[in-house]
Design a protein around this motif. Structure first.
Motif, mmCIF file in Angstrom:
data_model
loop_
_atom_site.group_PDB
_atom_site.id
_atom_site.type_symbol
_atom_site.label_atom_id
_atom_site.label_comp_id
_atom_site.label_asym_id
_atom_site.label_seq_id
_atom_site.Cartn_x
_atom_site.Cartn_y
_atom_site.Cartn_z
ATOM 1 N N ILE A 1 -15.853 36.019 18.862
ATOM 2 C CA ILE A 1 -15.377 34.677 19.169
ATOM 3 C C ILE A 1 -14.762 34.098 17.896
ATOM 4 O O ILE A 1 -15.193 34.407 16.785
ATOM 5 N N ARG A 2 -13.724 33.260 18.081
ATOM 6 C CA ARG A 2 -13.106 32.576 16.940
ATOM 7 C C ARG A 2 -13.351 31.082 17.082
ATOM 8 O O ARG A 2 -13.193 30.541 18.180
ATOM 9 N N LEU A 3 -13.725 30.446 15.996
ATOM 10 C CA LEU A 3 -14.009 29.013 16.025
ATOM 11 C C LEU A 3 -13.213 28.301 14.945
ATOM 12 O O LEU A 3 -13.314 28.623 13.762
ATOM 13 N N ARG A 4 -12.443 27.310 15.364
ATOM 14 C CA ARG A 4 -11.637 26.538 14.428
ATOM 15 C C ARG A 4 -12.462 25.403 13.822
ATOM 16 O O ARG A 4 -13.204 24.728 14.536
ATOM 17 N N TYR A 5 -12.320 25.206 12.537
ATOM 18 C CA TYR A 5 -12.996 24.092 11.854
ATOM 19 C C TYR A 5 -11.992 23.001 11.510
ATOM 20 O O TYR A 5 -10.860 23.291 11.126
ATOM 21 N N VAL A 6 -12.428 21.753 11.665
ATOM 22 C CA VAL A 6 -11.624 20.592 11.294
ATOM 23 C C VAL A 6 -12.426 19.805 10.266
ATOM 24 O O VAL A 6 -13.627 19.581 10.449
ATOM 25 N N PHE A 7 -11.774 19.426 9.185
ATOM 26 C CA PHE A 7 -12.435 18.688 8.116
ATOM 27 C C PHE A 7 -12.393 17.189 8.423
ATOM 28 O O PHE A 7 -11.516 16.728 9.165
ATOM 29 N N PRO A 8 -13.360 16.430 7.857
ATOM 30 C CA PRO A 8 -13.495 15.025 8.293
ATOM 31 C C PRO A 8 -12.222 14.190 8.175
ATOM 32 O O PRO A 8 -11.879 13.452 9.105
ATOM 33 N N LYS A 9 -11.513 14.307 7.070
ATOM 34 C CA LYS A 9 -10.314 13.489 6.883
ATOM 35 C C LYS A 9 -9.180 13.968 7.784
ATOM 36 O O LYS A 9 -8.315 13.198 8.193
ATOM 37 N N GLU A 10 -9.199 15.264 8.051
ATOM 38 C CA GLU A 10 -8.234 15.847 8.981
ATOM 39 C C GLU A 10 -8.492 15.319 10.392
ATOM 40 O O GLU A 10 -7.553 14.997 11.132
ATOM 41 N N MET A 11 -9.770 15.197 10.753
ATOM 42 C CA MET A 11 -10.114 14.696 12.086
ATOM 43 C C MET A 11 -9.652 13.251 12.246
ATOM 44 O O MET A 11 -9.172 12.864 13.324
ATOM 45 N N GLU A 12 -9.782 12.462 11.182
ATOM 46 C CA GLU A 12 -9.292 11.075 11.255
ATOM 47 C C GLU A 12 -7.801 11.054 11.578
ATOM 48 O O GLU A 12 -7.340 10.292 12.419
ATOM 49 N N ARG A 13 -7.042 11.901 10.877
ATOM 50 C CA ARG A 13 -5.594 11.979 11.146
ATOM 51 C C ARG A 13 -5.311 12.344 12.587
ATOM 52 O O ARG A 13 -4.468 11.743 13.253
ATOM 53 N N LEU A 14 -6.004 13.396 13.037
ATOM 54 C CA LEU A 14 -5.795 13.928 14.379
ATOM 55 C C LEU A 14 -6.096 12.863 15.431
ATOM 56 O O LEU A 14 -5.278 12.612 16.332
ATOM 57 N N LEU A 15 -7.241 12.215 15.321
ATOM 58 C CA LEU A 15 -7.637 11.235 16.330
ATOM 59 C C LEU A 15 -6.731 10.009 16.292
ATOM 60 O O LEU A 15 -6.296 9.520 17.334
ATOM 61 N N ASN A 16 -6.430 9.535 15.082
ATOM 62 C CA ASN A 16 -5.535 8.377 14.977
ATOM 63 C C ASN A 16 -4.181 8.684 15.600
ATOM 64 O O ASN A 16 -3.632 7.871 16.345
ATOM 65 N N ALA A 17 -3.647 9.849 15.286
ATOM 66 C CA ALA A 17 -2.322 10.216 15.784
ATOM 67 C C ALA A 17 -2.299 10.264 17.309
ATOM 68 O O ALA A 17 -1.266 10.002 17.923
ATOM 69 N N GLN A 18 -3.441 10.598 17.910
ATOM 70 C CA GLN A 18 -3.483 10.738 19.377
ATOM 71 C C GLN A 18 -3.967 9.486 20.082
ATOM 72 O O GLN A 18 -4.289 9.514 21.276
#
Lengths: 256, 256
Positions: free
Chosen positions: A208-225
């Motif tokens: 199985i492959r699991l992608r990791y998202v870092f905290p500041k990256e997650m902020e960008r991702l969620l804000n953008a969406q």
């Protein structure tokens, strides 16, 4: 999204045996369910590990999963319990339910199955499309601590359980290799089956492959969406996240 | 951006002593400079370590830095060499040059001084505003490998040099602590001064914070700010980036 990262889910009964007793999310999700009216969407619901207990608590649930085998098992279980849950086979990145909810969640770190930035964007865009304005999306993902990413590339013991049908003892081991460029941990899970005399009689391995998202990256991702982060916890008991957490639980609100 | 992360730059002469012989970027930047017409902007130019050699090669340069002490030293050096470089004291997140360039760069991992998502966005928005469409922005940042982030929280030897004026030997040590939540490495640099008999006669310590950006996060950031990544290298010799790189060199083009 292509169906190429699901070896771990080919045996729904095995999956349940290994995972069904683990459900720390229920009290937390029930709290949010009582705050929000209407039906709840469980994304990547699998065999209904969390969908079913929420329905048993009187909530209306839609469970969505891409994996037919897992859904079939979920449907069988909810049918035996006479629960009205709608099970829908769809790709969560292309969700099309023709309805909007006030509460969508995705548990079991399933967020990590969306391996690329594009897949993450599509998932969150799908979620956004199915949320009422002000509606809440709750999900967890493993915290990418240095220790988490530095797991050994050699066989490491994880856990042992007894297979219900054969009564064989199953020792489970993992091997992992982290790719820092694509932020993906490549896991191999090895199950070693032993008979009652303790002799090794079979061995199976899955990937199985699991992608990791870092905290500041997650902020960008969620804000953008179009999401605002309401809460970030390290567990389902609402403990605030810390620098050495194992998981990140996001509660976010659709703001646009 | 507030001026609170610059202890390492309070002594520009010391900075030059410790850093001036290191300039692997020059051949790489010269190659891009010859491709692009017009003046070049060096962001966070410091004492002109790279600005000056590029001007010596016949290019028109604007050097921008927020730190007056570093700029004064840069101005002094370029004056002695009779080079026409425009030195401008400005915050790179609020760049206002009233001119557009085809080539902007920022070296020495200065990108890591922009500690928050907001500061990164402002920096890249500033860069975008000062680039012609199709213009190129080149910058480097340390690769956030597990090894890089796992540096020891105890004093670790880094390097030794001889102070030019006093002829004292200076042993440099670092202590670091990584915060996984804000993705910031907190460094303390300790300089131990020894006389010719080898006795410790002085010790100074400075602090600096460095933000890390992960590869997939950087894609999000650059895309959101109107850039397309043309190249990603692990060094200034154009070696393709790998999973165990020490640095990431981005060459990106303004596409909107």
């Amino acid at each position: 999204m292509t169906l190429n990262n699901f070896e771990e889910y080919e045996d729904p009964i095995l999956y349940d045996q290994e995972n069904e007793t683990y459900m720390p999310e229920i009290p937390f999700l029930l709290k949010w369910a009582f705050k929000k009216q209407g039906f709840i969407i469980d994304l990547a619901c699998g065999t209904g590990r969390v969908t079913i207990p929420l329905a048993e608590n009187g909530h209306r649930l839609i469970g969505v999963d891409i994996h037919k085998g897992m859904l079939d098992e979920a449907r069988k279980k909810s049918g035996q319990l006479d629960l009205q849950i709608e099970w829908i086979e769809q790709d969560c990145t292309k969700l099309n339910l023709n309805a909007k909810s006030n509460l969508i969640y995705s548990v079991g770190n399933s967020f990590q199955h969306f391996l690329t930035n594009e897949a993450q964007d599509e998932l969150l865009s799908s979620v956004n499309n199915h949320l009422e304005m002000g509606g809440v999306f709750i999900f967890g993902t493993r915290f990418p601590s240095v220790e988490e990413l530095l797991q050994p590339p050699t066989e490491e013991y994880w856990k042992t359980y007894t297979d219900r049908e054969t009564q064989h003892t199953v020792d489970v081991f993992t091997i992992s290799e982290y790719d820092s460029l694509d932020q993906i941990q490549h896991y191999t899970t090895i199950r070693k089956y032993k008979n009652q005399d303790g002799n090794l009689i079979d061995e199976k391995s899955t990937n199985i492959r699991l992608r990791y998202v870092f905290p500041k990256e997650m902020e960008r991702l969620l804000n953008a969406q179009g999401f605002e982060i309401l809460h970030l916890y390290k567990d389902w008991k609402e403990t605030p996240v810390t620098n050495d957490s194992y998981e990140m639980i996001y509660v976010c609100k659709k703001i646009r």
